[in-house]
Scaffold this active site. Structure first.
Site, short mmCIF file in Angstrom:
data_model
loop_
_atom_site.label_atom_id
_atom_site.label_comp_id
_atom_site.label_asym_id
_atom_site.label_seq_id
_atom_site.Cartn_x
_atom_site.Cartn_y
_atom_site.Cartn_z
N GLY A 1 -95.33 -80.79 -20.40
CA GLY A 1 -95.06 -81.92 -19.52
C GLY A 1 -95.61 -83.18 -20.11
O GLY A 1 -94.88 -84.05 -20.55
N THR A 2 -96.88 -83.30 -20.17
CA THR A 2 -97.57 -84.20 -21.10
C THR A 2 -97.68 -85.67 -20.82
O THR A 2 -96.81 -86.34 -20.31
CB THR A 2 -96.90 -84.12 -22.49
OG1 THR A 2 -96.83 -82.78 -22.87
CG2 THR A 2 -97.71 -84.86 -23.52
#
Lengths: 217, 218
Positions: free
Chosen positions: B19-20
Site C-alpha cells: 500500500g505504502t
C-alpha cells in the site's frame, strides 16, 4: 449533440470540491473552492459553495451539485419554520441535525456531503460533519475530493487555540494547496467568517491565493 | 464440505500490494529516503515490518510501492544490471544510470507491471539526486513522494518543503511526512524506515511506531 460536453445522468454535475470549516473561540471560518465539473469540463468556475442556512449558520456543499443544493434549500426552509416556532435563532446543532436526517434517510439515493458550521448563543462557534448521515461535532472538518490531498497538511498545522485571523489563513492555505493538486477543485476561494456580530463573506481571486513550492529545475 | 467449514482466508487469493507511503528528498550533499513498513493483501496486513528501501548499489537506493512482487523484481534486476555496468565502466554507477535502468523496465513492461519505484542516491558527478519513475517516465526532482499514502500529504509537502534544507531538517521532513500519511492511509503503517545517503555512505535507521512524532489527534 456534438458539442463536446458529456450529457446524460451517469456523469452528472459534480462539485469536485474542497471544503473546510474551522472553529475558533467566538466563531467559525468556512471556506470552499468554486469549480463545478461535468466529466472533464468545468461548467461553472465561480460557484459559491457556501450556502446560508440561516443568518449565522452556513453549510459547505460537496458531491453531487443537485443533491447538495437541494438538501441546503430544504433545510433552509425547515430551519425558518423551526425558528418561528421556537421564537428564537436556531442552534447550529439543530441545523446540522436536519441536514443529517435528510442525508441518512436518503443515504442510498443522495451523493452529497455537507459541512454545517455557524455561531449560536448557547455554544458559540461549532462545526459539524454530516458525511453519509453521521453527525459529529469537530474542531475542524474537511470534505470533497480535494480534501484528501490536504489531510496531512491540516493534521500538521491545526492548533486548537488559533485566533480568527489565523483560522482564516489556515483555511485559505488549505484551499490553495488542495486546489493546486486536485483537478476537480479550482477557481477562486470563498471564505465566510461567522461570529456573534454577524457574517463576513470574502472572495479571494486565483492570482491572490498564496503560492507554495513548485519544483522548478 | 471442508471448504464451507473452513473457508480459505481471503488474503490467500488477494494480490499482495505494498500500500505504502514512500518519499525521497535531496539536501545539499545527499538524499534522505523514507518508507512505511506495511504490506497488505486485501484487508489483511501480511507483513508489518517490511523494509521498502532497497539498495541498488552502495550509494543508490530505491523505494518500492505498488505490487510487492513487481517492485521487488524490478529492484533485483536493476541491482544485477548495475553491478555488471559498474564492473564494465570500472567506477561507481551514476544515480541517473540506475534510474534509467529502472525506467526502462517500467516503461517496457508498462502494461504488465504495477509498481512505482523512486530512485535516489549520491554520486560524485552531481551529488544527491532523486528520480521519479512512475509509469515509465524519468524525472529528476528535488523531492518525490509515491504510494497510496502520498495523496494525503501532497498538501503538506507542498507547504513545508524548502530548498537548501540541512541533513537534519530533511530527515525531520521525511519522518513528519511519513507519520502524517501513515495516520491517514489504511494501507500504510507500522514503522518508518529512513535511509540517509551522502558521500560517506548510507545510514539506515528504523523509527518505531511509538517514537514517531505526534500531530493533532482529536
Amino acid at each position: 449533440m456534438q458539442d463536446g460536453i458529456e450529457h446524460g445522468s451517469p456523469s452528472g454535475l459534480k462539485m469536485g470540491t474542497t471544503i473546510i470549516a474551522v472553529e475558533f473561540d467566538g466563531g467559525v471560518v468556512v471556506g470552499s473552492d468554486s469549480r463545478v465539473s461535468a466529466g472533464a469540463s468545468v461548467v461553472n468556475r465561480v460557484m459559491n459553495k457556501l450556502s446560508p442556512l440561516h443568518d449565522k449558520i452556513y453549510c459547505a456543499l460537496s458531491g453531487s451539485a443537485a443533491d447538495a443544493q437541494t438538501i441546503a434549500e430544504i433545510v433552509n426552509y425547515q430551519l425558518d419554520v423551526h425558528s418561528i416556532e421556537v421564537d428564537e435563532d436556531p442552534l447550529v446543532c439543530s441545523a446540522a441535525t436536519l441536514v443529517k436526517n435528510i442525508s441518512y434517510k436518503y443515504k442510498e439515493e443522495l451523493s452529497a456531503h455537507l459541512i454545517v458550521a455557524g455561531w449560536d448563543r448557547r455554544a458559540g462557534g461549532q462545526v459539524y460533519a454530516t458525511l453519509n448521515g453521521l453527525l459529529t461535532r469537530q474542531p475542524f472538518a474537511v470534505g470533497g475530493s480535494g480534501s484528501f490531498y490536504i489531510y496531512g497538511f491540516v493534521d500538521a498545522e491545526y492548533r486548537s487555540d488559533m485566533t480568527r485571523q489565523e483560522c482564516q489563513e489556515f483555511v485559505v492555505n488549505s484551499l490553495s494547496l488542495a486546489m493546486s493538486r486536485d483537478g476537480s477543485s479550482g477557481g477562486v476561494a470563498y471564505v465566510v467568517t461567522i461570529d456573534s456580530e454577524g457574517v463576513e463573506e470574502k472572495c479571494i481571486l486565483g492570482n491572490q491565493l498564496p503560492t507554495f513550492y513548485d519544483p522548478d529545475i
